[in-house]
Structure formats: structure tokens, C-alpha cells
Write a protein that holds these residues in place. Structure first.
Motif, PDB file in Angstrom:
ATOM      1  N   ASP A 147       0.880  -1.176   0.000  1.00  0.00           N
ATOM      2  CA  ASP A 147       0.000   0.000   0.000  1.00  0.00           C
ATOM      3  C   ASP A 147       0.912   1.220   0.000  1.00  0.00           C
ATOM      4  OD1 ASP A 147      -2.115   1.691   0.096  1.00  0.00           O
ATOM      5  OD2 ASP A 147      -2.847   1.039   2.053  1.00  0.00           O
ATOM      6  N   SER A 148       1.365   1.600  -1.181  1.00  0.00           N
ATOM      7  CA  SER A 148       2.462   2.555  -1.328  1.00  0.00           C
ATOM      8  C   SER A 148       2.053   3.991  -1.592  1.00  0.00           C
ATOM      9  CB  SER A 148       3.347   2.106  -2.483  1.00  0.00           C
ATOM     10  OG  SER A 148       2.604   2.185  -3.702  1.00  0.00           O
ATOM     11  N   GLY A 149       0.828   4.211  -1.977  1.00  0.00           N
ATOM     12  CA  GLY A 149       0.454   5.533  -2.457  1.00  0.00           C
ATOM     13  C   GLY A 149       0.597   5.657  -3.969  1.00  0.00           C
ATOM     14  N   TYR A 150       1.256   4.690  -4.603  1.00  0.00           N
ATOM     15  CA  TYR A 150       1.385   4.676  -6.060  1.00  0.00           C
ATOM     16  C   TYR A 150       0.344   3.764  -6.713  1.00  0.00           C
ATOM     17  CZ  TYR A 150       5.806   7.127  -5.665  1.00  0.00           C
ATOM     18  OH  TYR A 150       6.772   8.064  -5.394  1.00  0.00           O
ATOM     19  N   SER A 151      -0.461   3.097  -5.916  1.00  0.00           N
ATOM     20  CA  SER A 151      -1.440   2.147  -6.437  1.00  0.00           C
ATOM     21  C   SER A 151      -2.833   2.441  -5.901  1.00  0.00           C
ATOM     22  CB  SER A 151      -1.074   0.713  -6.006  1.00  0.00           C
ATOM     23  OG  SER A 151       0.137   0.303  -6.564  1.00  0.00           O
ATOM     24  N   ARG A 152      -3.809   2.067  -6.716  1.00  0.00           N
ATOM     25  CA  ARG A 152      -5.199   1.994  -6.283  1.00  0.00           C
ATOM     26  C   ARG A 152      -5.644   0.563  -6.521  1.00  0.00           C
ATOM     27  NH1 ARG A 152      -8.569   6.991  -8.714  1.00  0.00           N
ATOM     28  NH2 ARG A 152     -10.171   6.153  -7.331  1.00  0.00           N
ATOM     29  N   PHE A 153      -6.528   0.091  -5.658  1.00  0.00           N
ATOM     30  CA  PHE A 153      -6.965  -1.297  -5.711  1.00  0.00           C
ATOM     31  C   PHE A 153      -8.480  -1.351  -5.865  1.00  0.00           C
ATOM     32  CE2 PHE A 153      -3.174  -0.886  -3.122  1.00  0.00           C
ATOM     33  CZ  PHE A 153      -2.324  -1.758  -3.752  1.00  0.00           C
ATOM     34  N   PHE A 154      -8.938  -2.322  -6.663  1.00  0.00           N
ATOM     35  CA  PHE A 154     -10.355  -2.488  -6.921  1.00  0.00           C
ATOM     36  C   PHE A 154     -10.722  -3.967  -6.828  1.00  0.00           C
ATOM     37  CE2 PHE A 154      -9.262   1.508  -8.787  1.00  0.00           C
ATOM     38  CZ  PHE A 154     -10.375   2.307  -8.630  1.00  0.00           C
ATOM     39  N   GLU A 155     -12.000  -4.225  -6.527  1.00  0.00           N
ATOM     40  CA  GLU A 155     -12.491  -5.594  -6.497  1.00  0.00           C
ATOM     41  C   GLU A 155     -13.916  -5.627  -7.019  1.00  0.00           C
ATOM     42  OE1 GLU A 155     -12.840  -7.306  -2.588  1.00  0.00           O
ATOM     43  OE2 GLU A 155     -13.937  -5.596  -1.823  1.00  0.00           O
ATOM     44  N   LYS A 156     -14.299  -6.830  -7.436  1.00  0.00           N
ATOM     45  CA  LYS A 156     -15.664  -7.064  -7.901  1.00  0.00           C
ATOM     46  C   LYS A 156     -16.021  -8.498  -7.550  1.00  0.00           C
ATOM     47  CE  LYS A 156     -18.493  -7.251 -12.088  1.00  0.00           C
ATOM     48  NZ  LYS A 156     -18.583  -6.882 -13.502  1.00  0.00           N
TER      49      LYS A 156
END
Length: 160
Positions: A147-156
């Protein structure tokens, strides 16, 4: 423009070209240690299905992959990887066709949850809209990503 999406080998020159274009697009958006794309060899793994979008002239114009990561958070999980649409056809729903094919394949494989990691910033705004329009919701860090601040995470969550 009619678009067809099929499962294909990543070992084709056209597909390699799309991967190279994607990597070039992502390179300036984050430091190298925060790039998590699969390389061509990794895309040939038995746990990964590669989808190629082609136009009426059979030219490869888009790419996406589904990696079956097995159980995670109590559900059989798949990861959306390497989504890319050639700049000349952006806005023509190629990404939408690819993502729909990935979701359909995941359901057929019995995958219950799809996740993805993407970058941040204006260079990925269209990708984020695509994921949201297909029912993905933002969540905390997934799988083993930092969880770096350079990524966004999504789920479905997928239904049978």
C-alpha cells in the motif's frame, strides 16, 4: 468499428507490441519498484489467460489478462492484469469489450472475486472509470501488493 475479443497467445509480435506500448505508457507514472505488470513469459503461464481485441482488419488493438490466483480472502480470486487499448481506438469501447470477456471467463472458471491493482494520477483516469463502470469498487491493498500511495486497488464480486 466492430471489435472481436478472443483468447490468444501473448507470444505474437502484435501482442508483444501492445505490451511494450503499455509499459511505455506506465513508465513515467510511478517509480520502477511500483510497476507490477506481467512480462510476456509470465503471461504464458497456465494460471493466466490472455485476451486480445482485434478490429475489422484483424489488427490487435487491445489487450487484457486474467490471472487465477486461487483462494484469497475466503474466495477463489482472479486478478485483472495488463489492460491496454491502443491510443488510436480509445473511447470506442475496446477496453469495455476486453473487461467483459475477462469477467465472463472468470465466471466460467468458477472465480468468485476479481481484483486489480492500477496506478494513480490523470494518466489512468480513463482506466479507473472503465473499472468503476463495470462494477469494480475501490478497496484496500489486495494480494501481496504494498500500500504505497502509487497504487489503487479495486475488487468485484462475481455471481455464478
Amino acid at each position: 468499428m466492430a471489435v472481436s475479443v478472443a483468447i490468444e497467445s501473448p507470444l505474437q509480435d502484435e501482442v508483444k507490441g501492445l505490451v511494450e506500448a503499455l509499459d511505455a505508457h506506465l513508465l513515467p507514472l510511478a517509480p520502477a519498484q511500483f510497476h507490477f505488470g506481467l512480462n510476456i513469459e509470465e503471461m504464458t503461464g497456465s494460471d493466466t489467460t490472455v485476451f486480445v481485441a482485434r478490429n475489422d482488419a484483424s489488427q490487435a488493438i487491445g489487450l487484457g489478462a486474467l490471472k487465477d490466483v486461487g483462494p484469497d480472502a475466503g474466495l477463489r480470486t482472479g486478478e485483472v492484469k495488463r489492460m491496454f487499448t491502443a491510443p488510436a481506438v480509445r473511447g470506442q469501447r475496446v477496453g469495455s469489450a476486453l473487461l467483459a470477456a475477462i469477467c465472463d471467463c472468470a465466471r466460467a472458471l468458477g472465480i468468485e472475486r476479481l481484483v486489480l491493482e492500477t496506478g494513480v494520477g490523470e494518466g489512468l483516469a480513463a482506466a479507473i472509470r472503465l473499472y468503476q463502470n463495470h462494477g469494480f469498487t475501490e478497496c484496500g491493498a489486495v494480494l501481496d501488493y504494498p500500500d504505497s500511495g502509487y497504487s489503487r486497488f479495486f475488487e468485484k464480486k462475481l455471481s455464478a
